[in-house]
Each structure stands twice: as C-alpha cells, then as structure tokens.
Scaffold this motif. Sequence first.
Motif, short mmCIF file in Angstrom:
data_model
loop_
_atom_site.label_atom_id
_atom_site.label_comp_id
_atom_site.label_asym_id
_atom_site.label_seq_id
_atom_site.Cartn_x
_atom_site.Cartn_y
_atom_site.Cartn_z
N UNK A 115 11.83 -68.51 33.60
CA UNK A 115 11.25 -69.27 34.72
C UNK A 115 12.18 -70.42 35.05
N UNK A 116 12.81 -70.36 36.22
CA UNK A 116 13.74 -71.41 36.63
C UNK A 116 13.12 -72.16 37.81
N UNK A 117 12.58 -73.35 37.54
CA UNK A 117 11.97 -74.09 38.65
C UNK A 117 10.93 -75.07 38.19
N UNK A 118 9.99 -75.36 39.08
CA UNK A 118 8.95 -76.34 38.79
C UNK A 118 7.70 -75.69 38.21
N UNK A 119 6.62 -76.44 38.29
CA UNK A 119 5.37 -76.01 37.66
C UNK A 119 4.83 -74.70 38.20
N UNK A 138 8.95 -65.03 27.41
CA UNK A 138 9.52 -65.76 28.55
C UNK A 138 10.08 -67.11 28.10
N UNK A 139 11.08 -67.54 28.87
CA UNK A 139 11.76 -68.80 28.61
C UNK A 139 11.49 -69.73 29.79
N UNK A 140 11.27 -71.00 29.50
CA UNK A 140 11.07 -71.97 30.59
C UNK A 140 12.36 -72.77 30.80
N UNK A 141 12.81 -72.81 32.06
CA UNK A 141 13.89 -73.75 32.41
C UNK A 141 13.32 -74.65 33.51
N UNK A 142 12.60 -75.69 33.11
CA UNK A 142 11.97 -76.55 34.12
C UNK A 142 13.01 -77.40 34.84
N UNK A 143 12.90 -77.49 36.16
CA UNK A 143 13.88 -78.27 36.93
C UNK A 143 13.25 -79.46 37.64
N UNK A 144 11.93 -79.65 37.47
CA UNK A 144 11.29 -80.83 38.07
C UNK A 144 10.79 -81.73 36.95
N UNK A 145 10.54 -82.98 37.29
CA UNK A 145 10.05 -83.91 36.28
C UNK A 145 8.69 -83.46 35.74
N UNK A 179 15.87 -77.61 29.03
CA UNK A 179 15.83 -78.48 30.19
C UNK A 179 17.11 -79.29 30.34
N UNK A 180 17.47 -79.40 31.60
CA UNK A 180 18.69 -80.10 31.96
C UNK A 180 18.28 -81.24 32.90
N UNK A 181 18.08 -82.46 32.34
CA UNK A 181 17.57 -83.56 33.17
C UNK A 181 18.46 -83.88 34.37
N UNK A 182 19.71 -83.37 34.39
CA UNK A 182 20.54 -83.61 35.58
C UNK A 182 19.94 -82.98 36.83
N UNK A 183 19.10 -81.97 36.65
CA UNK A 183 18.47 -81.35 37.83
C UNK A 183 17.53 -82.34 38.53
N UNK A 184 17.16 -83.41 37.83
CA UNK A 184 16.27 -84.39 38.46
C UNK A 184 16.96 -85.13 39.60
N UNK A 185 18.29 -85.06 39.63
CA UNK A 185 19.01 -85.74 40.72
C UNK A 185 18.85 -85.02 42.06
N UNK A 186 18.47 -83.75 42.02
CA UNK A 186 18.30 -83.05 43.30
C UNK A 186 16.83 -83.01 43.74
N UNK A 187 15.98 -83.64 42.95
CA UNK A 187 14.54 -83.62 43.26
C UNK A 187 14.25 -84.62 44.39
N UNK A 188 13.43 -84.21 45.38
CA UNK A 188 13.13 -85.18 46.43
C UNK A 188 12.19 -86.26 45.89
N UNK A 189 12.08 -87.36 46.63
CA UNK A 189 11.35 -88.53 46.12
C UNK A 189 9.87 -88.22 45.86
N UNK A 190 9.30 -87.39 46.71
CA UNK A 190 7.86 -87.08 46.52
C UNK A 190 7.67 -86.30 45.22
N UNK A 191 8.53 -85.32 44.98
CA UNK A 191 8.38 -84.53 43.75
C UNK A 191 8.70 -85.37 42.51
N UNK A 192 9.64 -86.29 42.65
CA UNK A 192 9.95 -87.17 41.52
C UNK A 192 8.74 -88.06 41.23
N UNK A 193 8.15 -88.63 42.28
CA UNK A 193 6.97 -89.49 42.10
C UNK A 193 5.83 -88.67 41.50
N UNK A 194 5.70 -87.43 41.94
CA UNK A 194 4.64 -86.57 41.42
C UNK A 194 4.78 -86.41 39.90
N UNK A 195 5.99 -86.20 39.44
CA UNK A 195 6.23 -86.11 37.99
C UNK A 195 5.91 -87.43 37.30
#
Length: 375
Positions: A115-119, A138-145, A179-195
Amino acid sequence: MPENRKKTVSYEDAIEVKVRGGTGYTIYPEDSFADLPLRMEEDLQSSSSRVCVVTDSNVGKLYLEEVMGKLQGSCKELTSYTIPAGEEHKNLDEIRSLYVHLIESGFDRRDILVALGGGVTGDMTGFAAATYMRGIRFVQIPTTLLSMVDSSIGGKTGVDFDSYKNMVGAFHQPSMVYLNPNTLHTLDDVQFASGMGEVLKHGLIRDSGYYEWCLDNMGGIEERDNDVLREMVVRSILIKRAVVQRDPFEKGERALLNFGHTAGHAIEKLMNFSLAHGECVNLGVVAASYISWKRGNISEEIFYEIRDMSVAFGLPITYDSLNPENILETMKKDKKMIGGTMRMILLKRLGSAYIDETVSDDEILEALRFIRYEG
Ligand code: GLY
C-alpha cells in the motif's frame, strides 16, 4: 539543532510491534526509499513472491515509479494498481476491481500487496489483502502524516459503505511498515494539518509531555524541518504502538484513539467528506474537550489552550454550515454506539483520557452549539 529542537526521548531506528498470538512486524522510519528491497527481503521469500503496489492517482504520480524501480528485480513479478484518489472511492466497487486485477495477474497466497499512499489506500489495500484468498500479506508504505502516525499501524483495514465510514472491514496486520518522512514535503497544507489532528490527539490522550513538545516545536513542524518531523512521527508511533499492542481488537483501551472521532465522523459524513478527516477529528476534539471542561476534568485554561493551539497547526475549531441536532442524530448512527449507548472519549486531564457512556444529548448539543460559528 536549536536547543528546543533537541531530542527529548531516545528512540530506536526500527520499531517492533508485537502482535498477540502472531509474529508481529517492524516499522522502519527511513530517509528515502533506498532500503525498501532490503527491508522487504524476508517478505519476498527469495524472490518467489509476486508484488502488486497499490496506490492512488495522486500519490502514484509522485512516488510509484521510484518505488517500482526499487522493487524491480527483487520479486517474481511486479505489477501496480491505481485507485482513483479520494474518500468517495473507498468502497467495495473499487475493491472488486482490485480483486479482478489480482486474479488476472495470477496472485496467490504467497504473493504480497504494497500500500503506497495515505489512509484510504492503506485501509483499502489492507482490506483487499485480508480477504483475497482468505488473506495474503501486505506492506504499508504510508506517505501522509495521518497514515504514518495512525492508520498504517494496528491492522485496521476496511472501506466505507453507503457513506457509513469504515463500516465494512477486518483486522489484518501488515507484515512491515516502511515510512519515508521526506514524502511529507509533498503533502498539501490541508493534508498535513489533517495529520496534525491525529498527532495532537495522541498527546492529549496519552502523553502531555509529547503534546507540550508539539507546541514548543510548532515552528519546526510548520517549516517541516526533517529532524523535527522525524521525532514527531516516531514519538506519535510509539504512543499508538503502546495502545494497539495492549488492545489489538479494540476491546477497551484502543477506543481512546477515537478521541474526537464520535462527533468528527458525523461532521465528516454530513460535510460529504469535503473536510479532511483530521480536520473533522479536531472539531470533535474541541467538542469532547469542552464537555471535559464542563464536567470539571480539565480547567478552562487547558480547554482554550487545546482549542486555540490547534488553530496554529492549521486546524479548524468551528463549523458553520451544519445543524447541531443533525450532527447528534448522525453520531447516534455511528458504529461507536454500543448497544444503543453513545460512547464518547473524554479527557481526565491533559495527557489522559477515558471512555464515557454517560454523556447526555444536552451536553453534546451544548458542545456542538459552542463550536458552531455564528458569524
Ligand atoms: N485510528 C484508530 C485506531 O487505529 O484504533
């Protein structure tokens, strides 16, 4: 590193999650996707497994090629599957299409989903893995906060059903979380705030020191400073791990993670998912904190700190377009109702929460009216 950004806890690089009666799994916080094949080695069973990377149409554009490139050559066959992005696609029709893809690609019990992505992607991929051929890995690769600190850990998988959120699902633990926290740099502000809504929730229910750390490190969090983000994510994961290890199937303590979710889910549904999950959770957190204040559990000062500090993290504290009575009615239809009793999580104090089944309709309506923006 400035003084106030120094690590306040020591944490291991790899985080082991024990699963009662199971083999457990490891969470690897990394700085890139480079070590993905290494971390997946055991799961790939000497390259004898097929792998399907499941992503959504937004995340796929950013990271699918890179992740596929890392896995190429380390498995028997590599495919990908892209779900249209958005909560409105978190349903059984999309799961059906994924099953078709897996059947046509010859997937069997030895094979593995990534799973490559958010929730939404994690929950759906996990659900497909839980049910395909009675369960595959299954393996989780979360990309959102939000998915890093919350939904990728603990094995809750599922889909929405007729706008009832996560109504159909299964507990199915991932075999690894990368998890690769560098992916948080491409997250939009709303999704970052949501996390951030879930991050602050973890502090409020379990660890006042962590909550205060988030407030002290607000600047670094807003700037998305790598060291600050890594520490924030790891500390949040450690809180979630402690809860899900003790109560994997939500027989008790795990329900504390639903702080803010009873009202939050109702608002999310009534707003037709136009507000992000963590934003709705924050509205629920403010409402539940208001009730906690009115019951004398927390002071007025703490209540206003909880409410006003969340604004600084980009979270909403009021709604205007809904009617409090409708929210209450919708809350009563949520699956968190146990035998017809409304179940809310309240604060005992900052950093400690409890399950309460005595909250009256009047208390809820008062809180919902308080957070309604009257212009
Ligand atoms: N997101 C709440 C839980 O995992 O229990």
